[in-house]
Design a protein around this motif. Structure first.
Motif, PDB file in Angstrom:
ATOM      1  N   LYS A 194       0.830  -1.209   0.000  1.00  0.00           N
ATOM      2  CA  LYS A 194       0.000   0.000   0.000  1.00  0.00           C
ATOM      3  C   LYS A 194       0.862   1.255   0.000  1.00  0.00           C
ATOM      4  O   LYS A 194       0.680   2.145  -0.833  1.00  0.00           O
ATOM      5  CB  LYS A 194      -0.924   0.013   1.239  1.00  0.00           C
ATOM      6  CG  LYS A 194      -1.787  -1.224   1.390  1.00  0.00           C
ATOM      7  CD  LYS A 194      -2.684  -1.147   2.599  1.00  0.00           C
ATOM      8  CE  LYS A 194      -1.948  -1.156   3.923  1.00  0.00           C
ATOM      9  NZ  LYS A 194      -1.253  -2.414   4.233  1.00  0.00           N
ATOM     10  N   THR A 195       1.797   1.305   0.947  1.00  0.00           N
ATOM     11  CA  THR A 195       2.654   2.489   1.025  1.00  0.00           C
ATOM     12  C   THR A 195       3.475   2.642  -0.251  1.00  0.00           C
ATOM     13  O   THR A 195       3.631   3.748  -0.772  1.00  0.00           O
ATOM     14  CB  THR A 195       3.580   2.379   2.252  1.00  0.00           C
ATOM     15  OG1 THR A 195       2.768   2.321   3.420  1.00  0.00           O
ATOM     16  CG2 THR A 195       4.504   3.566   2.342  1.00  0.00           C
ATOM     17  N   THR A 196       3.963   1.524  -0.768  1.00  0.00           N
ATOM     18  CA  THR A 196       4.744   1.587  -2.004  1.00  0.00           C
ATOM     19  C   THR A 196       3.905   2.194  -3.128  1.00  0.00           C
ATOM     20  O   THR A 196       4.393   3.017  -3.902  1.00  0.00           O
ATOM     21  CB  THR A 196       5.217   0.172  -2.379  1.00  0.00           C
ATOM     22  OG1 THR A 196       5.893  -0.390  -1.267  1.00  0.00           O
ATOM     23  CG2 THR A 196       6.135   0.215  -3.577  1.00  0.00           C
TER      24      THR A 196
ATOM     25  N   MET B 279      -3.119   9.608   1.550  1.00  0.00           N
ATOM     26  CA  MET B 279      -3.104   9.533   3.012  1.00  0.00           C
ATOM     27  C   MET B 279      -2.766   8.117   3.434  1.00  0.00           C
ATOM     28  O   MET B 279      -3.478   7.177   3.128  1.00  0.00           O
ATOM     29  CB  MET B 279      -4.470   9.934   3.558  1.00  0.00           C
ATOM     30  CG  MET B 279      -4.915  11.284   3.040  1.00  0.00           C
ATOM     31  SD  MET B 279      -6.208  11.979   4.044  1.00  0.00           S
ATOM     32  CE  MET B 279      -6.449  13.534   3.196  1.00  0.00           C
ATOM     33  N   ASP B 280      -1.664   7.992   4.164  1.00  0.00           N
ATOM     34  CA  ASP B 280      -1.199   6.680   4.602  1.00  0.00           C
ATOM     35  C   ASP B 280      -1.551   6.489   6.072  1.00  0.00           C
ATOM     36  O   ASP B 280      -0.847   6.963   6.951  1.00  0.00           O
ATOM     37  CB  ASP B 280       0.305   6.573   4.377  1.00  0.00           C
ATOM     38  CG  ASP B 280       0.752   5.133   4.253  1.00  0.00           C
ATOM     39  OD1 ASP B 280      -0.036   4.241   4.627  1.00  0.00           O
ATOM     40  OD2 ASP B 280       1.879   4.902   3.791  1.00  0.00           O
ATOM     41  N   GLU B 281      -2.646   5.819   6.319  1.00  0.00           N
ATOM     42  CA  GLU B 281      -3.141   5.582   7.680  1.00  0.00           C
ATOM     43  C   GLU B 281      -3.126   6.858   8.513  1.00  0.00           C
ATOM     44  O   GLU B 281      -2.502   6.905   9.575  1.00  0.00           O
ATOM     45  CB  GLU B 281      -2.302   4.500   8.360  1.00  0.00           C
ATOM     46  CG  GLU B 281      -2.247   3.244   7.514  1.00  0.00           C
ATOM     47  CD  GLU B 281      -1.606   2.078   8.224  1.00  0.00           C
ATOM     48  OE1 GLU B 281      -1.602   2.082   9.461  1.00  0.00           O
ATOM     49  OE2 GLU B 281      -1.132   1.171   7.541  1.00  0.00           O
TER      50      GLU B 281
ATOM     51  N   PHE C 148       2.252  11.137   5.607  1.00  0.00           N
ATOM     52  CA  PHE C 148       3.150   9.991   5.724  1.00  0.00           C
ATOM     53  C   PHE C 148       2.751   9.098   6.887  1.00  0.00           C
ATOM     54  O   PHE C 148       2.338   9.584   7.943  1.00  0.00           O
ATOM     55  CB  PHE C 148       4.588  10.468   5.940  1.00  0.00           C
ATOM     56  CG  PHE C 148       5.232  11.007   4.700  1.00  0.00           C
ATOM     57  CD1 PHE C 148       6.126  10.239   3.990  1.00  0.00           C
ATOM     58  CD2 PHE C 148       4.935  12.274   4.250  1.00  0.00           C
ATOM     59  CE1 PHE C 148       6.727  10.726   2.838  1.00  0.00           C
ATOM     60  CE2 PHE C 148       5.528  12.773   3.110  1.00  0.00           C
ATOM     61  CZ  PHE C 148       6.425  11.993   2.399  1.00  0.00           C
ATOM     62  N   GLN C 149       2.929   7.813   6.676  1.00  0.00           N
ATOM     63  CA  GLN C 149       2.663   6.851   7.751  1.00  0.00           C
ATOM     64  C   GLN C 149       3.536   7.170   8.963  1.00  0.00           C
ATOM     65  O   GLN C 149       3.112   7.035  10.099  1.00  0.00           O
ATOM     66  CB  GLN C 149       2.969   5.444   7.234  1.00  0.00           C
ATOM     67  CG  GLN C 149       2.444   4.340   8.109  1.00  0.00           C
ATOM     68  CD  GLN C 149       2.575   2.978   7.432  1.00  0.00           C
ATOM     69  OE1 GLN C 149       3.128   2.846   6.334  1.00  0.00           O
ATOM     70  NE2 GLN C 149       2.060   1.960   8.085  1.00  0.00           N
ATOM     71  N   SER C 150       4.757   7.650   8.693  1.00  0.00           N
ATOM     72  CA  SER C 150       5.660   7.971   9.797  1.00  0.00           C
ATOM     73  C   SER C 150       5.614   9.455  10.154  1.00  0.00           C
ATOM     74  O   SER C 150       6.489   9.952  10.838  1.00  0.00           O
ATOM     75  CB  SER C 150       7.078   7.596   9.399  1.00  0.00           C
ATOM     76  OG  SER C 150       7.450   8.343   8.253  1.00  0.00           O
TER      77      SER C 150
HETATM   78 MG   LIG Z   1       2.524   1.209   4.882  1.00  0.00          MG
END
Ligand SMILES: [Mg+2]
Ligand SMILES: Nc1ncnc2c1ncn2[C@@H]1O[C@H](COP(=O)(O)OP(=O)(O)OP(=O)(O)O)[C@@H](O)[C@H]1O
Lengths: 411, 297, 290
Positions: free
Chosen positions: A43-45, A158-160, A82-84
């Motif tokens: 997903k993130t990729t 939007m990543d989580e 970002f997820q992070s």
């Molecule tokens: Mg991810």
């Protein structure tokens, strides 16, 4: 302003690992597409390729009809959560939010106004002077969200974005995002692990597994007609029950045998071409497997079972029972009073069965769209019934599968 | 890759960016001109009879292995090589590393004021200019100096009696902080769960260090030994300022011999040849350490 | 969870203060450390005491205080000029090295460069080459170029010889800045230059400071290179001046010698203390050689 996003045969290979494989997906202009799948499925990729942070190994990516494979992130006009989080640690919340607008040369008073507006919406108004290290995880996440929302890009990624918020704040933010999307209709790709978010926010849901897109459909369609075992098992909680069965046909009527009973298939359902008498996997959602005393008249099938575990959830109870040697989960009314080891009768509507090819895991039963299904929707206003909803793309359908088989044969 | 054949060339091959060359260029130019150039030049000079003054300073020639044969028959060179190895092994590999490790471990467990004061003093010894260290250790070891008073022989000049020992200790005194800092960082980066697990299992302090911490620190230890060896092999200033290689040739390690041959006896060619031996010794030590770091674990 | 005691407290119960048990090990640790601390402190004390002693000798003794030594040293033209030389030498070296190291370390950390790993290994190896090896060829080169006896050309060589380690140090610091921040800034629409100036540079400040100070401390104490490459009295930096001083009047003027080296040591000590917070991170080599 509305831009369509299109992936055409996109692959991403890291070393020897296929993070994303042959992705063909169109996100319609103004659509809110939710991307779900287990951890590590790509997903993130996918988002990073769309943002330009990762270049696809093969294939084409188009935003608004324009090929962007070689366009740097700066000029793609996308905003990403970002997820992070990736907050700038040396800047306070205000500067974090303002960075993008300043980089694009916005006037100072305009920046100030937008920052304050966005911070208010996200409940960050009193934190503008703090640095990221002085914020809680949830506050940081909202700053990360704000950094994207402050802009008016062609596409939101939007990543989580709500993963670290408490339940109340999450409901509130979910509604807020839906409202913003209603208002501005910016094409959005939204990654989440949360089924409720997926079902309530998405115009359509895309399910990925191990780098491959499994199915893209409107939430109800996905729920009622999962294309394969993976999607059936991944969407819905508690998980769909899978039991082995056998399909037989005589005189043009098909019937299926499972859990010790045999039932003809309901008249509305169509078997997909090529389905013949064979081993099948029968899928039954827990809410379709009811307690006899609570079941309606169309639940014509009855199964005898022994209760194994009762999990009271408040408004209902999940009962795990042993039925003809298989363990099945069903949803009981809250105060049924059943106990462990008690023998109970379970009722089932034959029209609600799912059938999958036992070998390939593909669905072999096309069911009519059921009306009034109580899915997990709770913030229903999030969605509209526009035409985009009806479109469905299935990677799992025979043609698509044929293509993969071919490429696999070359290896 | 299965798909490679059907999909044509990969689109995500890393591309070389010319801007990277632009940023690297000034550094590369300086290194090429004043580092790589002299290194290559040194390999040439080492095989000539170049002199600092006189006719050989202009009409020098390539002399093949003449410098090497001269070294083998040169008892100063042989002695100097042994002194260098003694210095590196004694002062750096054993002294500095062991004391550095000891300090790193003790400081971790000491009370705060002692940790701060002792840690700072050790580090100040390290940041002091070498010439200062040379001077204060010169003073410390003279007849009538603090050391002679402490040992009760006020008339003994320890820099003459045991010169190699004194310069080794002075060098260790100065450099311990380096190893201490490396080991402290290494200890700090150990996964704390592993240490806690060992503690919970009731391992004694000694066992904990021997069986858990030291093996985990192995890469740090090897790195420290490698850096310390390389840095100490070329130590010049401290020894030269304290003794100029004397008394006699008692502290003439290779770097000092290089300097003397080149700039005192004007034998630039021969001096450089000796410095190549120094490089060779460094390479051998490095190889040994890298080997050691890979052989186990 | 002790039960609440209803009984009134008697005198001896009141003074039951839980005390930390001092184990033998902890005691030994601290005692050994104090002894080791003395070993490091003692030689330094001589410099401190002798500098303010009107009649110093080689041993540490209670000084009969005077500032005459300071006045003498500060009145010497050669001492003052050696400070000036050292400042030029170390300052030029530091600026050159730090700027070049930063410029080189960024692409080495972030960009795709062919043979980068081998290149970093060569850099590491180069930082270990003995200066003794380079002295002769560099001397020859400088004779040929007519660069001898200039503080700036000497600084150029000092910069070259400290650059490999500085690049290596700086790269480690840049590696520690999450690349995702640069990604976020790029998506925010920032130009490469803006990303470098507003995101990378501020986060690399500790690394720049450590590299600069490390380089400065080394250049400040550099001896053999200026010793060989400069000869006129005006160009002698502190270490060479102190060495000459030791040779010529060392045996008579302990006090001035102590003052000279004390004054010469103060800048680097101050610099170190100023930056000590960041230094500990710089020694995190881990398994760097593998
Ligand atoms: Mg991810
Ligand atoms: N830079 C990289 N180098 C090598 N492998 C990578 C890289 N980035 C991702 N991968 C691999 O690609 C796969 C997909 O990763 P990705 O981050 O897209 O997963 P994800 O679906 O976002 O998972 P999660 O839900 O846990 O965030 C994973 O197996 C991951 O290990």
């Amino acid at each position: 302003m509305l831009s369509e996003v299109r992936f055409e045969g996109v692959h991403k290979i890291f070393g020897t690992e296929n993070a994303v494989e042959d992705l063909n997906l169109t996100v319609n202009a103004g659509e809110f597409l939710v991307l779900v799948g287990p951890s590590g499925c790509g997903k993130t990729t996918t988002l990073r390729m769309l943002a330009g942070l990762e270049r696809p190994s093969y294939g084409r990516i188009l935003i608004g009809g324009k090929l962007v494979n070689n366009v740097s992130p700066r000029f793609r006009d996308v905003a990403m959560v970002f997820q992070s989080y990736a907050l700038y640690p040396h800047m306070n919340v205000y500067d974090n939010l303002a960075f993008g607008m300043r980089a694009r040369g916005a006037a100072n008073d305009h920046v100030g106004r937008r920052v304050r507006e966005t911070a208010e919406v996200l409940g960050l108004g009193h934190l503008l002077k703090r640095r990221p290290s002085e914020l809680s995880g949830g506050q940081r996440q909202r700053v990360a969200l704000g950094r994207a929302l402050i802009r008016q890009p062609q596409v939101f990624l939007m990543d989580e974005p709500l993963s670290n918020l408490d339940a109340g704040l999450r409901v509130q933010m979910r509604a807020e995002l839906s409202r913003l999307h209603q208002r501005f209709r910016v094409t959005t790709v939204y990654v989440t692990h949360d089924q409720v978010e997926a079902m309530t926010m998405g115009d359509r849901i895309a399910v990925m597994n191990a780098g491959r897109l499994q199915q893209v459909d409107a939430p109800e369609t996905l729920y009622d007609n999962p294309a394969n075992l993976f999607v059936a098992g991944f969407i819905g909680s508690p998980r769909m029950n899978f039991v082995p069965g056998k399909l037989t046909s005589a005189n043009g009527r098909s019937s299926v045998t499972f859990l010790g009973i045999t039932t003809p298939l309901s008249t509305g359902a169509r078997l997909t071409a090529g389905a013949d008498d064979s081993e099948v996997t029968v899928g039954i959602r827990p809410e379709d497997l009811m307690w006899r005393p609570a079941a309606g008249p169309d639940c014509t099938l009855t199964l005898a079972a022994t209760v194994d575990v009762v999990e009271p959830m408040g408004h209902e109870a999940y009962v795990t029972a042993l039925c003809a040697g298989e363990t099945v989960t069903s949803r009981f009314p809250p105060r049924s009073g059943v106990r462990t080891q008690e023998r109970v009768e379970l009722a089932l509507n034959p029209a609600r069965l799912h059938l999958f090819d036992a070998q390939s895991g593909m669905t072999i039963l096309q069911r009519p769209q059921a009306a009034g299904v109580d899915t997990l929707r709770s913030v229903g206003e999030a969605r509209t019934n526009d035409s985009a909803r009806g479109r469905s793309e299935r990677q799992g359908e025979p043609e698509a599968r044929g293509a993969t088989t071919r490429s696999e044969e070359i290896s | 890759m299965a798909v490679a054949g059907t999909l044509g060339p990969r689109l995500d091959r890393e591309r070389f960016q010319w801007s990277s060359l632009l940023m690297l260029a000034p550094g590369l130019a300086l290194l090429g001109g004043l580092f790589l150039g002299p290194v290559l030049y040194a390999f040439y000079i080492g095989f000539t009879n170049l002199a600092l003054v006189g006719s050989r300073s202009r009409d020098y020639s390539f002399t093949g292995l003449e410098n090497v044969t001269r070294m083998l028959g040169d008892y100063v060179f042989v002695k100097s090589s042994w002194l260098t190895i003694l210095f590196v092994v004694g002062s750096a590999i054993v002294g500095q590393s062991v004391l550095g490790m000891l300090l790193a471990i003790l400081l971790r467990n000491a009370v705060v004021p002692i940790r701060v004061v002792v840690g700072s003093v050790v580090i100040v010894a390290w940041v002091l200019p070498e010439i200062t260290v040379a001077l204060i250790w010169y003073a410390f070891s003279q007849a009538g100096g603090t050391l002679s008073i402490l040992l009760g022989h006020t008339s003994s000049n320890y820099l003459v009696l045991v010169p190699m020992l004194i310069v080794s200790v002075a060098n260790l005194w100065r450099n311990v902080a380096f190893s201490m800092l490396v080991f402290s960082a290494g200890l700090r980066n150990l996964p704390s769960e592993v240490l806690e697990a060992a503690e919970v299992e009731g391992a004694s302090v000694w066992r904990r260090y021997r069986l858990v911490i030291l093996p985990l620190l192995r890469p740090t230890i090897v790195t420290n030994l490698l850096l310390v060896t390389i840095l100490n092999l070329s130590e010049f200033t401290l020894i030269y300022a304290m003794t100029q290689g004397g008394p006699g040739i008692e502290t003439t390690t290779l770097p000092i011999y290089v300097y003397q041959e080149a700039f005192v006896f004007h034998q630039l060619g021969y001096g450089t040849a000796i410095s190549l031996v120094l490089v060779l010794i460094g390479a051998i030590f490095s190889l040994l350490f890298v080997r050691a770091s890979r052989s186990q674990v | 969870m002790s039960a609440v005691q209803a009984r009134p407290l008697t005198g001896d119960q009141l003074i039951v203060v839980p005390y930390r048990k001092v184990s033998a090990g902890a005691l030994a640790t601290n005692v050994i450390l104090i002894l080791l601390g003395c070993f490091f402190l003692l030689p330094m004390l001589w410099m401190l005491f002798a500098s303010i002693d009107s009649n110093p000798d080689w041993a540490i003794k209670i000084p009969s205080p005077t500032f005459a030594n300071f006045a003498d040293v500060l009145g010497r033209a050669d001492a003052i000029s050696s400070f000036r030389s050292s400042l030029i030498l170390a300052g030029t070296t530091t600026v050159l090295t730090t700027v070049l190291a930063l410029l080189s370390a960024y692409p080495l950390s972030r960009m795709h460069i062919p043979f980068k790993r081998s290149f970093m290994l060569v850099i590491l190896f180069a930082s270990g080459l003995p200066v003794s090896m380079l002295v002769v060829p560099v001397y020859q080169m400088y004779v040929y170029l007519g660069w001898l006896d200039s503080l700036y050309t000497t600084a150029l060589f000092l910069a070259a010889s400290s650059l490999p380690f500085a690049v290596w140090l700086m790269k480690n610091f840049i590696d520690a800045v999450p690349v995702e921040l640069e990604h976020a800034a790029a998506i925010d629409g920032a130009s490469t230059f803006r990303i470098l100036r507003q995101v990378v540079l501020p986060l690399t400040v500790p690394g720049i400071a450590v590299t600069a100070i490390y380089t400065f401390i080394n250049a400040w104490g550099a001896f053999i290179i200026p010793f060989v490459l400069t000869y006129s009295p005006d160009n002698q930096p502190g270490p060479v001046e102190i060495y000459n001083f030791m040779g010529s009047h060392g045996l008579f003027k302990f006090g001035e010698l102590a003052v000279f080296s004390l004054l010469f040591s103060i800048p680097v000590i101050v610099l170190y203390l100023f930056m000590s917070r960041y230094f500990s991170g710089a020694f995190n080599f881990g398994g760097a050689v593998k």
